[in-house]
Design an enzyme around this catalytic site. Sequence first.
Site, PDB file in Angstrom:
ATOM      1  N   GLY A 110      21.677  38.027  35.812  1.00  0.00           N
ATOM      2  CA  GLY A 110      21.871  37.421  37.119  1.00  0.00           C
ATOM      3  C   GLY A 110      21.142  36.109  37.355  1.00  0.00           C
ATOM      4  O   GLY A 110      21.265  35.536  38.443  1.00  0.00           O
ATOM      5  N   CYS A 170      52.519  29.844  37.988  1.00  0.00           N
ATOM      6  CA  CYS A 170      53.338  30.026  39.193  1.00  0.00           C
ATOM      7  C   CYS A 170      52.610  30.853  40.241  1.00  0.00           C
ATOM      8  O   CYS A 170      53.051  31.959  40.598  1.00  0.00           O
ATOM      9  CB  CYS A 170      54.654  30.694  38.827  1.00  0.00           C
ATOM     10  N   GLU A 171      51.472  30.393  40.667  1.00  0.00           N
ATOM     11  CA  GLU A 171      50.684  31.037  41.724  1.00  0.00           C
ATOM     12  C   GLU A 171      50.027  29.904  42.505  1.00  0.00           C
ATOM     13  O   GLU A 171      49.444  28.999  41.891  1.00  0.00           O
ATOM     14  CB  GLU A 171      49.536  31.896  41.145  1.00  0.00           C
TER      15      GLU A 171
HETATM   16  C1  PLP Z   1      25.186  45.328  33.656  1.00  0.00           C
HETATM   17  C2  PLP Z   1      25.196  43.848  33.584  1.00  0.00           C
HETATM   18  N1  PLP Z   1      24.201  43.217  32.925  1.00  0.00           N
HETATM   19  C3  PLP Z   1      24.181  41.875  32.825  1.00  0.00           C
HETATM   20  C4  PLP Z   1      25.160  41.082  33.380  1.00  0.00           C
HETATM   21  C5  PLP Z   1      25.090  39.596  33.178  1.00  0.00           C
HETATM   22  O1  PLP Z   1      24.946  38.885  34.363  1.00  0.00           O
HETATM   23  P1  PLP Z   1      24.753  37.310  34.351  1.00  0.00           P
HETATM   24  O2  PLP Z   1      25.813  36.750  33.503  1.00  0.00           O
HETATM   25  O3  PLP Z   1      24.881  36.898  35.764  1.00  0.00           O
HETATM   26  O4  PLP Z   1      23.397  37.039  33.788  1.00  0.00           O
HETATM   27  C6  PLP Z   1      26.199  41.693  34.095  1.00  0.00           C
HETATM   28  C7  PLP Z   1      27.244  40.872  34.721  1.00  0.00           C
HETATM   29  O5  PLP Z   1      28.104  41.284  35.423  1.00  0.00           O
HETATM   30  C8  PLP Z   1      26.214  43.110  34.188  1.00  0.00           C
HETATM   31  O6  PLP Z   1      27.199  43.734  34.853  1.00  0.00           O
END
Ligand code: PLP
Length: 426
Positions: free
Chosen positions: A252, A356-357
């Site tokens: 994240g 086509c969207e």
């Molecule tokens: C379980 C899990 N770990 C890691 C990630 C990686 O997240 P990011 O690409 O935002 O670092 C995700 C992304 O959806 C995830 O679902």
Amino acid sequence: MDASPTLSRAHTTPVRYIDGILCLDGLPLDQVVAGVGTPAYVYSLDAMAANLVRVQQAFAPIGGSVSYSVKANSNQAVLARLAALGAGFDVVSGGELSRVLDVGADPARTSFAGVGKTDEELLLAVRHGVLVNVESADELDALQRTAAAMGRRVRVGLRINPAVTVATLAPMQTGSARAKFGVPTDEARELVDAFVAGRYPDLEPVGVHMHVGSQVPEPGGMVRATEVLLDVLEYGQQAGLAGFRRLDIGGGFPIDHGGESVPGPEEFAAALAPLLRGRDDLELFLEPGRSIAGPAGVLVARVLYRKHRPGRRMLVLDTGMHHFIRPALYRTSVHRILPVREAPSAGPTEVVGPVCESTDTFSEDAQLPDLVPGDLVAFLDAGAYGMVMASNYNTNRRPPEIAVEGGSHRVVRPREEWRDLYASEG
Ligand SMILES: Cc1ncc(COP(=O)(O)O)c(C=O)c1O
């Protein structure tokens, strides 16, 4: 040589203009794609490596290990390069697990996430000794059956829903109470009790897992959610689960799409450090994806046509939502679109794809020069959640992928052939 400053700052981005041509790792993008044509994804493996090392170094002082989130960019060349740097891997499907195994990664350093693992996928994980982060009581039962049938002991993490909402786009929030991911803490405690009572004799509970969302804008939410996980770990340890000490806080970490300031992994590590001080008994894991691969890749496309609408300039490209779905999926135009040949902007331009969207629109106000058919543009920060989300909608071929490494480039996945798209049908 006239080199303009790098275009993004929070993570290593390899993209900049040199002598008026947009380059990746110093290689002119028009030349890089000349052999395969457009559209094409181009990645700097060196930039991905630098981004990985940066997260590894940021979290080393608090004992964090990095498991790259394969879903962000799963090309075998990417996985091989990151494995060589000591990355573990987090996968979310049998296909991703198969990829990781094929690059020779250590299955013991691979974790398997996801709300809907099939029996076939659980079997593959158990056979290779992969840790499974489980998301429901039913999944635990299924995993116990698989482990017993195979006579194997399986390491298990509990994915917790920490009921923490982080301030990212709603579709990218995965830790709120409403989210489908993980189990609430009271259910997690019940599952701990079930382990203690011997309900899962072939499963070894090793800790907890979460992922609160993507593009998490500041560390506060991740810290609050980590506190929730620490409470569950504490409960398990008190209940007598020896070895319940894995703290996997997911991915994240945000990337800077151009200009805005986002915290780097060092700031997340610093914010988490007080929670982990003196906790040498814990094993910390991170699962970054976007922050490693995103800024290291571009999607190069070609202008097919101009369209003239009252008061609007519109360009139709040879790529669309079938190749790069993020702008349509999240209704966001954060991905900058730059002309490969540098020129001043002629004003806002609507940039659309051929599908086509009506949602096949990349931007309504990209600042672009007066481009003509044949000119090249590049989408920045397309190294993550780009090719991996591409589809064959409208029986279109997905783009090829090109890796730049050590100053030279090679095709690491060729363009599909039309016939291959339907050869096994009928
Ligand atoms: C379980 C899990 N770990 C890691 C990630 C990686 O997240 P990011 O690409 O935002 O670092 C995700 C992304 O959806 C995830 O679902």
